[in-house]
Design an enzyme around this catalytic site. Structure first.
Site, PDB file in Angstrom:
ATOM      1  N   ASP A   1      60.906-107.865 -54.772  1.00  0.00           N
ATOM      2  CA  ASP A   1      60.666-106.647 -55.340  1.00  0.00           C
ATOM      3  C   ASP A   1      61.673-105.756 -54.920  1.00  0.00           C
ATOM      4  O   ASP A   1      62.164-105.647 -53.901  1.00  0.00           O
ATOM      5  CB  ASP A   1      59.033-106.148 -54.976  1.00  0.00           C
ATOM      6  CG  ASP A   1      58.199-107.061 -55.403  1.00  0.00           C
ATOM      7  OD1 ASP A   1      58.302-108.086 -56.167  1.00  0.00           O
ATOM      8  OD2 ASP A   1      57.146-106.907 -54.910  1.00  0.00           O
TER       9      ASP A   1
ATOM     10  N   ASP B   1      55.000-113.213 -60.429  1.00  0.00           N
ATOM     11  CA  ASP B   1      53.916-112.233 -60.326  1.00  0.00           C
ATOM     12  C   ASP B   1      54.228-110.907 -61.620  1.00  0.00           C
ATOM     13  O   ASP B   1      54.690-109.909 -61.363  1.00  0.00           O
ATOM     14  CB  ASP B   1      54.062-111.297 -59.155  1.00  0.00           C
ATOM     15  CG  ASP B   1      52.890-110.258 -58.640  1.00  0.00           C
ATOM     16  OD1 ASP B   1      51.905-110.545 -59.371  1.00  0.00           O
ATOM     17  OD2 ASP B   1      52.930-109.778 -57.801  1.00  0.00           O
ATOM     18  N   LEU B   2      53.819-111.502 -62.612  1.00  0.00           N
ATOM     19  CA  LEU B   2      53.923-110.679 -64.092  1.00  0.00           C
ATOM     20  C   LEU B   2      52.568-109.922 -64.519  1.00  0.00           C
ATOM     21  O   LEU B   2      52.547-109.327 -65.207  1.00  0.00           O
ATOM     22  CB  LEU B   2      54.417-111.509 -65.266  1.00  0.00           C
ATOM     23  CG  LEU B   2      55.752-112.105 -64.803  1.00  0.00           C
ATOM     24  CD1 LEU B   2      56.183-112.757 -66.028  1.00  0.00           C
ATOM     25  CD2 LEU B   2      56.865-111.248 -64.352  1.00  0.00           C
ATOM     26  N   LYS B   3      51.613-110.579 -63.575  1.00  0.00           N
ATOM     27  CA  LYS B   3      50.207-109.737 -63.989  1.00  0.00           C
ATOM     28  C   LYS B   3      49.646-109.933 -65.516  1.00  0.00           C
ATOM     29  O   LYS B   3      49.631-109.012 -66.107  1.00  0.00           O
ATOM     30  CB  LYS B   3      50.183-108.473 -63.346  1.00  0.00           C
ATOM     31  CG  LYS B   3      50.266-108.599 -62.054  1.00  0.00           C
ATOM     32  CD  LYS B   3      50.378-107.018 -61.596  1.00  0.00           C
ATOM     33  CE  LYS B   3      50.567-106.756 -59.918  1.00  0.00           C
ATOM     34  NZ  LYS B   3      52.300-107.344 -59.389  1.00  0.00           N
ATOM     35  N   PHE B   4      49.856-111.180 -65.996  1.00  0.00           N
ATOM     36  CA  PHE B   4      49.499-111.356 -67.334  1.00  0.00           C
ATOM     37  C   PHE B   4      48.252-110.668 -67.615  1.00  0.00           C
ATOM     38  O   PHE B   4      47.051-111.121 -66.807  1.00  0.00           O
ATOM     39  CB  PHE B   4      49.456-112.895 -67.622  1.00  0.00           C
ATOM     40  CG  PHE B   4      50.793-113.335 -67.720  1.00  0.00           C
ATOM     41  CD1 PHE B   4      51.738-113.104 -68.786  1.00  0.00           C
ATOM     42  CD2 PHE B   4      51.027-114.458 -66.803  1.00  0.00           C
ATOM     43  CE1 PHE B   4      52.935-113.704 -68.842  1.00  0.00           C
ATOM     44  CE2 PHE B   4      52.490-115.062 -66.856  1.00  0.00           C
ATOM     45  CZ  PHE B   4      53.332-114.562 -67.799  1.00  0.00           C
TER      46      PHE B   4
ATOM     47  N   ASP C   1      46.066-109.929 -71.263  1.00  0.00           N
ATOM     48  CA  ASP C   1      46.182-109.980 -72.875  1.00  0.00           C
ATOM     49  C   ASP C   1      45.025-110.704 -73.378  1.00  0.00           C
ATOM     50  O   ASP C   1      44.148-111.160 -72.567  1.00  0.00           O
ATOM     51  CB  ASP C   1      47.383-110.331 -73.372  1.00  0.00           C
ATOM     52  CG  ASP C   1      47.876-109.688 -74.765  1.00  0.00           C
ATOM     53  OD1 ASP C   1      47.140-109.522 -75.473  1.00  0.00           O
ATOM     54  OD2 ASP C   1      49.095-109.111 -74.719  1.00  0.00           O
ATOM     55  N   ILE C   2      44.845-110.945 -74.867  1.00  0.00           N
ATOM     56  CA  ILE C   2      44.094-111.681 -75.223  1.00  0.00           C
ATOM     57  C   ILE C   2      44.323-113.139 -74.835  1.00  0.00           C
ATOM     58  O   ILE C   2      45.359-113.495 -74.565  1.00  0.00           O
ATOM     59  CB  ILE C   2      44.100-111.567 -76.918  1.00  0.00           C
ATOM     60  CG1 ILE C   2      45.226-111.915 -77.459  1.00  0.00           C
ATOM     61  CG2 ILE C   2      43.707-110.019 -77.219  1.00  0.00           C
ATOM     62  CD1 ILE C   2      45.336-112.036 -79.001  1.00  0.00           C
ATOM     63  N   PRO C   3      43.106-113.855 -74.847  1.00  0.00           N
ATOM     64  CA  PRO C   3      43.276-115.254 -74.432  1.00  0.00           C
ATOM     65  C   PRO C   3      44.474-116.304 -74.734  1.00  0.00           C
ATOM     66  O   PRO C   3      45.081-116.918 -74.320  1.00  0.00           O
ATOM     67  CB  PRO C   3      41.976-115.888 -74.600  1.00  0.00           C
ATOM     68  CG  PRO C   3      41.028-114.761 -74.527  1.00  0.00           C
ATOM     69  CD  PRO C   3      41.854-113.525 -75.104  1.00  0.00           C
ATOM     70  N   THR C   4      44.561-116.216 -76.023  1.00  0.00           N
ATOM     71  CA  THR C   4      45.670-117.056 -76.838  1.00  0.00           C
ATOM     72  C   THR C   4      46.916-116.577 -76.388  1.00  0.00           C
ATOM     73  O   THR C   4      47.946-117.359 -75.993  1.00  0.00           O
ATOM     74  CB  THR C   4      45.484-116.723 -78.387  1.00  0.00           C
ATOM     75  OG1 THR C   4      44.273-117.375 -78.801  1.00  0.00           O
ATOM     76  CG2 THR C   4      46.633-117.774 -78.903  1.00  0.00           C
TER      77      THR C   4
END
Length: 96
Positions: free
Chosen positions: A16, A64-67, A69-72
């Site tokens: 980082d 470590d992008l911390k996704f 969003d919607i499941p798809t």
């Protein structure tokens, strides 16, 4: 799942706040380093090819992008992260 027997595998060094060049310099100075964490800032700066380069240098990757969003979309993004060589990723599961 068993704990790693190699103490070096228990440490993940966060890259980082570093530039691509500084990150490469650091990992070259610590040859026994096994794991590195690539966060959102460095990934945005350096991209998936940088993650592949780290893998080519023998490093294990925590992406470590911390996704979130919607499941798809999350499923597809996670598949792409794995294709870069990431072994660990961060997912916010409350997104649906």
């Amino acid at each position: 799942m068993s704990l790693p027997s190699n103490p070096a595998e228990k440490i993940i060094v966060a890259l980082d706040g570093m530039t691509t060049a500084d990150s490469l310099l650091l990992i070259d100075r610590i040859p026994k380093l096994c794991w590195v964490k690539v966060g959102l800032e460095l990934f945005t700066q350096s991209g998936p090819d940088f993650v592949r380069l780290l893998r080519d240098k023998g490093k294990r990757i925590f992406l470590d992008l911390k996704f979130h969003d919607i499941p798809t979309t999350m499923a597809k993004a996670c598949k792409q992260a794995v294709r870069t060589g990431a072994e660990l990723i961060t997912v916010h599961a409350c997104a649906g």
